[in-house]
Design a protein around this motif. Structure first.
Motif, short mmCIF file in Angstrom:
data_model
loop_
_atom_site.label_atom_id
_atom_site.label_comp_id
_atom_site.label_asym_id
_atom_site.label_seq_id
_atom_site.Cartn_x
_atom_site.Cartn_y
_atom_site.Cartn_z
N ARG A 223 24.12 65.03 72.48
CA ARG A 223 25.09 63.94 72.54
C ARG A 223 25.43 63.46 71.13
NH1 ARG A 223 23.93 58.88 76.38
NH2 ARG A 223 24.24 60.56 77.90
N GLY A 224 24.42 63.37 70.27
CA GLY A 224 24.65 62.94 68.90
C GLY A 224 25.55 63.91 68.16
N VAL A 225 25.36 65.21 68.40
CA VAL A 225 26.21 66.24 67.76
C VAL A 225 27.65 66.09 68.24
CG1 VAL A 225 26.65 68.71 67.55
CG2 VAL A 225 24.30 67.84 67.44
N VAL A 226 27.81 65.84 69.53
CA VAL A 226 29.16 65.66 70.09
C VAL A 226 29.84 64.46 69.43
CG1 VAL A 226 30.46 65.06 72.16
CG2 VAL A 226 28.63 66.74 72.29
N TYR A 227 29.11 63.36 69.30
CA TYR A 227 29.68 62.18 68.66
C TYR A 227 30.06 62.48 67.21
CZ TYR A 227 27.98 59.33 72.57
OH TYR A 227 27.76 58.80 73.83
N LEU A 228 29.24 63.26 66.52
CA LEU A 228 29.51 63.61 65.13
C LEU A 228 30.78 64.46 65.03
CD1 LEU A 228 28.71 63.67 62.16
CD2 LEU A 228 27.24 65.65 62.67
N VAL A 229 30.92 65.43 65.92
CA VAL A 229 32.10 66.30 65.90
C VAL A 229 33.37 65.49 66.19
CG1 VAL A 229 33.27 68.22 67.05
CG2 VAL A 229 30.83 68.39 66.53
N ILE A 230 33.30 64.61 67.17
CA ILE A 230 34.46 63.78 67.50
C ILE A 230 34.81 62.86 66.34
CG2 ILE A 230 35.37 61.99 69.03
CD1 ILE A 230 33.71 63.16 71.28
N SER A 231 33.79 62.33 65.66
CA SER A 231 34.06 61.47 64.50
C SER A 231 34.74 62.27 63.39
CB SER A 231 32.76 60.84 63.98
OG SER A 231 31.96 61.77 63.28
N CYS A 232 34.39 63.55 63.26
CA CYS A 232 35.04 64.41 62.27
C CYS A 232 36.51 64.64 62.63
CB CYS A 232 34.33 65.76 62.18
SG CYS A 232 32.70 65.70 61.41
N ILE B 183 34.81 53.58 66.78
CA ILE B 183 33.79 53.63 67.84
C ILE B 183 32.89 54.84 67.66
CG2 ILE B 183 33.43 53.99 70.31
CD1 ILE B 183 35.89 52.26 70.81
N PHE B 184 33.49 56.02 67.45
CA PHE B 184 32.69 57.23 67.34
C PHE B 184 31.91 57.30 66.03
CE2 PHE B 184 35.60 58.62 70.71
CZ PHE B 184 34.68 59.10 71.62
N ASN B 185 32.41 56.63 64.99
CA ASN B 185 31.60 56.53 63.76
C ASN B 185 30.34 55.73 64.04
OD1 ASN B 185 33.17 58.03 62.03
ND2 ASN B 185 34.28 56.28 61.20
N VAL C 190 26.52 57.19 63.81
CA VAL C 190 25.48 56.59 62.95
C VAL C 190 24.26 56.19 63.77
CG1 VAL C 190 24.95 54.59 61.53
CG2 VAL C 190 27.08 55.81 61.18
N VAL C 191 24.49 55.69 64.99
CA VAL C 191 23.37 55.30 65.85
C VAL C 191 22.52 56.52 66.19
CG1 VAL C 191 22.76 54.48 68.16
CG2 VAL C 191 24.49 53.27 66.82
N ASN C 192 23.15 57.66 66.45
CA ASN C 192 22.43 58.87 66.85
C ASN C 192 21.95 59.72 65.67
OD1 ASN C 192 22.70 59.47 70.04
ND2 ASN C 192 24.48 58.30 69.32
N LEU C 193 22.59 59.54 64.52
CA LEU C 193 22.17 60.24 63.31
C LEU C 193 22.24 59.24 62.16
CD1 LEU C 193 21.39 63.02 62.04
CD2 LEU C 193 23.84 63.35 61.56
N GLY D 24 34.47 55.26 48.04
CA GLY D 24 33.93 53.91 48.13
C GLY D 24 34.26 53.25 49.46
N MET D 25 35.50 53.48 49.93
CA MET D 25 35.92 52.91 51.20
C MET D 25 35.14 53.50 52.38
SD MET D 25 39.72 52.98 52.97
CE MET D 25 39.65 54.78 53.14
N LEU D 26 35.05 54.82 52.44
CA LEU D 26 34.36 55.47 53.56
C LEU D 26 32.86 55.21 53.54
CD1 LEU D 26 36.11 58.97 53.91
CD2 LEU D 26 36.57 56.85 55.15
N ALA D 27 32.25 55.29 52.36
CA ALA D 27 30.80 55.10 52.26
C ALA D 27 30.40 53.68 52.66
CB ALA D 27 30.34 55.40 50.83
N SER D 28 31.14 52.69 52.15
CA SER D 28 30.80 51.30 52.50
C SER D 28 31.08 51.02 53.98
CB SER D 28 31.60 50.33 51.62
OG SER D 28 32.99 50.55 51.73
N SER D 29 32.09 51.68 54.53
CA SER D 29 32.40 51.51 55.95
C SER D 29 31.26 52.02 56.83
CB SER D 29 33.69 52.25 56.31
OG SER D 29 33.96 52.17 57.70
N MET D 30 30.72 53.20 56.48
CA MET D 30 29.63 53.77 57.28
C MET D 30 28.35 52.97 57.12
SD MET D 30 30.93 56.17 59.02
CE MET D 30 29.57 57.13 59.64
N LEU D 31 28.12 52.43 55.93
CA LEU D 31 26.94 51.57 55.73
C LEU D 31 27.09 50.29 56.55
CD1 LEU D 31 26.34 51.99 51.90
CD2 LEU D 31 24.87 52.82 53.75
#
Length: 298
Positions: free
Chosen positions: A195-204, A1-3, A7-10, A56-63
Motif C-alpha cells: 500500500r505504501g508503494v502504491v501511495y508513493l507511485v501515485i504521489s509521483c 493527500i497522497f504526499n 510520508v506516513v507509510n514511508l 526548497g519548496m518541495l522539501a519544506s512541504s514534505m517536512l
C-alpha cells in the motif's frame, strides 16, 4: 493527500521528493523530442535560479507533511497572499490594494488564528516548515513568472520541468543525507508495505501532473493569484484529514478553516476587481484606493 499518505507509510520526506524528481525526469526523457531551448544562456538563467527555489519548496512541504496535520497545512497556506504581496513589494512588482483586498486578508488571518487556537496537534516544527515552505513557494512562483513573462527564456515546458527536477535532485539528496535519512533507507524500504508503494507511485504521478500544470499556469496569472488558486479548493483535503487521520473536527476549527478558505475566495475576487478598476483608468480611482509600490504604477 497522497504526499501525506506516502510520508506516513514511508517516513523519509526528502527521499520521497528525490524519488518524485527522478520519476519526472524519467518520464520526460521517454520523449526527448519535447525538449527544446533557444540558447545555452536560457538554460543557465533558469537552471541557476528556479530549481534551487523548487527544491526548497518541495522539501519544506514534505517536512511539513511529516510534522503537521493536513488541516494545519491547508489553512496556514491561505496566508500566502500576504507573503506574496510583501515579497512582490521588495522586488518592486506593482500591485493594487483596495478596501476589499484588505478585508479579505484580515478574514484569512482571523480564520488561521481561530483554527490554530483549536488545533490539538499543534507543532512548532511543523508550523516553521509551513512558513519556510510559503516563502520558497512565493519566491519560486515569482521567479518562474519573471523568466516566463517579464524577461522570458526560450525553453519548452518539458525542458523547464527537466531542469527543475534534474538539477534539483542533487541538492535534494544532499539534504536527505544531512537530515540523516540515508541511515534509515535500508530499514524503511524493507518495511514499506505494498500500500505504501502504491501511495508513493501515485504521489509521483501527481507530482508530474502538478509540475506541468504549475508551469503552464504561470503564463496566465500573477504570482499572488496563483497562490490563492492553489488554496481555495482544499475543503476536500481537510475533510479527508478528519476522516482518515482523525484530525481536529472541533466546531471552532471548522469555522476557522471556512473563514480562511472563503477569505481566499474573497481575496481572489477583490484582487480581480481592483486590477480591472486600475486598467479602467482614472475614473475608477473613486472606487478603490491603490497602493503605489516602488517601481509600480497607480
Amino acid at each position: 493527500i497522497f504526499n501525506k499518505l506516502a510520508v506516513v507509510n514511508l517516513p523519509l520526506p526528502l527521499t520521497i521528493v528525490a524519488i518524485q524528481m527522478a520519476f519526472t525526469v524519467g518520464s520526460i526523457m521517454c520523449n526527448v523530442s519535447l525538449l527544446s531551448y533557444g540558447s545555452g544562456d536560457d538554460i543557465r538563467r533558469w537552471a541557476c535560479t528556479v530549481p534551487v527555489l523548487f527544491v526548497g519548496m518541495l522539501a519544506s512541504s514534505m517536512l511539513a507533511m511529516q510534522f503537521s496535520t493536513l488541516g494545519t497545512i491547508v489553512v496556514c497556506r491561505n496566508v500566502a497572499p500576504i507573503a506574496t504581496m510583501l515579497i512582490e513589494s521588495v522586488f518592486r512588482i506593482p500591485f493594487v490594494i483596495s478596501t476589499h483586498t484588505v478585508l479579505a486578508l484580515i478574514t484569512i488571518v482571523a480564520g488561521v488564528v481561530l483554527y490554530e487556537a483549536n488545533d490539538l496537534e499543534f507543532s512548532v516544527g511543523g508550523l516553521t516548515a509551513i512558513v519556510i515552505n510559503m516563502v520558497f513557494a512565493v519566491l519560486e512562483r515569482i521567479m518562474q513568472r519573471h523568466l516566463m513573462a517579464n524577461n522570458p527564456v526560450d525553453l519548452s515546458k518539458p525542458m523547464m520541468m527537466l531542469l527543475n527536477n534534474g538539477v534539483g535532485m542533487v541538492p535534494t539528496l544532499l539534504l536527505a543525507v544531512i537530515w540523516g535519512e540515508h541511515v534509515r533507507w535500508r530499514k524503511a524500504f524493507a518495511e514499506v508495505t505494498t500500500r505504501g508503494v502504491v501511495y508513493l507511485v501515485i504521489s509521483c504521478l501527481n507530482g508530474l501532473a502538478i509540475s506541468y500544470a504549475g508551469i503552464r499556469l504561470q503564463h496566465i496569472v500573477a504570482a499572488t493569484t496563483f497562490m490563492v488558486i492553489t488554496n481555495v479548493n482544499k475543503f476536500a483535503v481537510i475533510f479527508f484529514g478528519i476522516i482518515a487521520f482523525n484530525e481536529s473536527a472541533e466546531l471552532f476549527s471548522i469555522l476557522g478553516c471556512a473563514l480562511a478558505i472563503l477569505g481566499g475566495v474573497y481575496y481572489a475576487e477583490a484582487r480581480k476587481r481592483a486590477e480591472e478598476d486600475r486598467l479602467a483608468g482614472p475614473t475608477a480611482v473613486s472606487t478603490a484606493h491603490y497602493a503605489k509600490v516602488l517601481g509600480g504604477t497607480a
